[in-house]
Design an enzyme around this catalytic site. Structure first.
Site, mmCIF file in Angstrom:
data_model
loop_
_atom_site.group_PDB
_atom_site.id
_atom_site.type_symbol
_atom_site.label_atom_id
_atom_site.label_comp_id
_atom_site.label_asym_id
_atom_site.label_seq_id
_atom_site.Cartn_x
_atom_site.Cartn_y
_atom_site.Cartn_z
ATOM 1 N N HIS A 70 17.342 23.735 -81.632
ATOM 2 C CA HIS A 70 16.822 23.979 -80.286
ATOM 3 C C HIS A 70 17.559 25.114 -79.572
ATOM 4 C CE1 HIS A 70 20.053 21.144 -78.795
ATOM 5 N NE2 HIS A 70 20.037 21.991 -77.784
ATOM 6 N N ASP B 289 17.272 18.860 -86.057
ATOM 7 C CA ASP B 289 17.805 19.754 -85.024
ATOM 8 C C ASP B 289 18.958 20.600 -85.561
ATOM 9 O OD1 ASP B 289 17.912 21.012 -82.605
ATOM 10 O OD2 ASP B 289 18.996 19.419 -81.557
ATOM 11 N N SER C 112 25.676 22.544 -77.120
ATOM 12 C CA SER C 112 24.804 22.255 -78.255
ATOM 13 C C SER C 112 25.098 23.176 -79.433
ATOM 14 C CB SER C 112 23.338 22.417 -77.854
ATOM 15 O OG SER C 112 22.953 21.431 -76.937
#
Length: 348
Positions: free
Chosen positions: A86, A116, A194
């Protein structure tokens, strides 16, 4: 008392009354471990910038503009970088900022939206590449210390410390699939973290920080990381194939509502592919009778004894195997349950 003494030493050192070495001597073992892990691991953590093309409103001029940023880390000395899918989703260009301040264009090697994860590659001198040592995430227990290094809100190489709060959580991937076995931690994880590494006290990579649970969008003491052992199994596949390839049974699945109408919690088989494992095992799909009415064939209710009630759960079970593995599939047909054995095939 020790904390007050340490603070007093630091204050006196700042005034030049005592030697700074004396103040440093008051650093606790816990603090020293944090310092050592940060110094060792931070050169392996990178800044990932997602860039997209934008056309000017009243002209044909196209510009490249940063659309977001995140974190990644150096996987090997070939220049592979691991981050979250992402983080780079929708990017036309991606750049990687190293700890020495240099910035490098990256090429996309492979993606696994269902987990992911993404792998990038930069072409840089090998002396700039410091891969993280890899630990064993299966050995984690609740309460164990963990450290996260990332770029929250664009603030590069930020360290946060916490513990493993829980194990075997589930979160949703960008394409709607469930990511199982996720690590929950109270180490502060914010937007921008992230794709960064979660580390143990030995400075070993044991997870990829991927999400926070917070109504405000900021850290609320609940963060999630993809287990390092999952990452270690997926990244080599992405480097070799560019995507995840799962074994198949040779079936097309139908909506679970058909099974529910029959009073069965499972996934109906819509069609069987000829000469594939399911066909060879004698499984059947949906058929029509002479009046054109649909007649359910086999409804898959378990794989190797693990119940499956939707396609996501079924795919998760298949992803535990390789082509050529033999599995046991439990099905219900005409309210009768039976288990068949079949050998998984490679995805066409």
């Amino acid at each position: 008392m020790k904390t007050l003494t340490r603070l007093l030493f630091i204050a006196l050192a700042s005034l030049g009354i005592v030697n700074i070495d004396d103040a440093q001597a008051e650093i606790s073992e816990y603090e020293q471990n944090n310092i050592d892990v940060y110094r060792s691991a931070s050169p392996s953590v990178v800044f990932v910038t997602n860039k997209q093309y934008r056309r000017a409103r009243f002209s044909r001029n196209v510009t490249v503009e940063p659309q977001g940023s995140g974190t990644g880390f150096i996987w090997d000395r070939d220049g592979h970088i691991v981050t979250n899918y992402h983080v780079i989703e929708g990017a036309n260009e991606v750049s990687i900022g190293l700890s020495d301040g240099s910035d490098w264009p990256a090429t996309l090697v492979g993606i696994a939206p269902e987990r992911d994860l993404a792998v990038l590659k930069i072409d840089v001198p090998k002396n700039l590449l410091r891969p993280l040592p890899r630990g064993n995430s299966d050995k984690l227990v609740v309460g164990r210390k963990v450290l996260a290094i990332g770029n929250p809100f664009g603030l590069d190489t930020t360290l946060t410390v916490g513990v493993v709060s829980a194990l075997d959580r589930e979160i949703q991937s960008p394409n709607g699939r469930t990511i199982p076995g996720v690590i929950q931690t109270d180490a502060a994880i914010n937007p921008g973290n992230s794709g960064g590494p979660l580390l143990n006290s030995a400075g070993e990579f044991i997870g990829v920080n991927t999400a926070i649970y917070s109504p405000s969008g900021g850290s609320a003491g609940i963060g999630f990381s993809i287990p390092g052992n999952t990452v270690k199994s997926i990244v080599p596949i992405l480097i070799e194939n560019g995507e995840l390839t799962r074994p198949v049974m040779g079936v097309t699945l139908a909506a679970t509502q058909f099974a529910h109408r029959a009073g069965v919690r499972g996934i109906p088989i819509a069609e069987i592919t000829r000469d594939m494992p399911a066909a060879k095992a004698g499984l059947e799909g949906i058929k029509r009778d002479r009046r054109g009415r649909f007649i359910l064939g086999d409804i898959i209710v378990a794989i190797d004894g693990t119940p499956v009630t939707n396609e996501d759960q079924l795919l998760t079970q298949l992803e535990l195997h390789q082509p050529g593995d033999r599995i046991k599939v439990t099905v219900v047909r005409d309210k009768r349950e039976r288990t068949v054995s079949l050998k998984l095939a490679k995805q066409p």
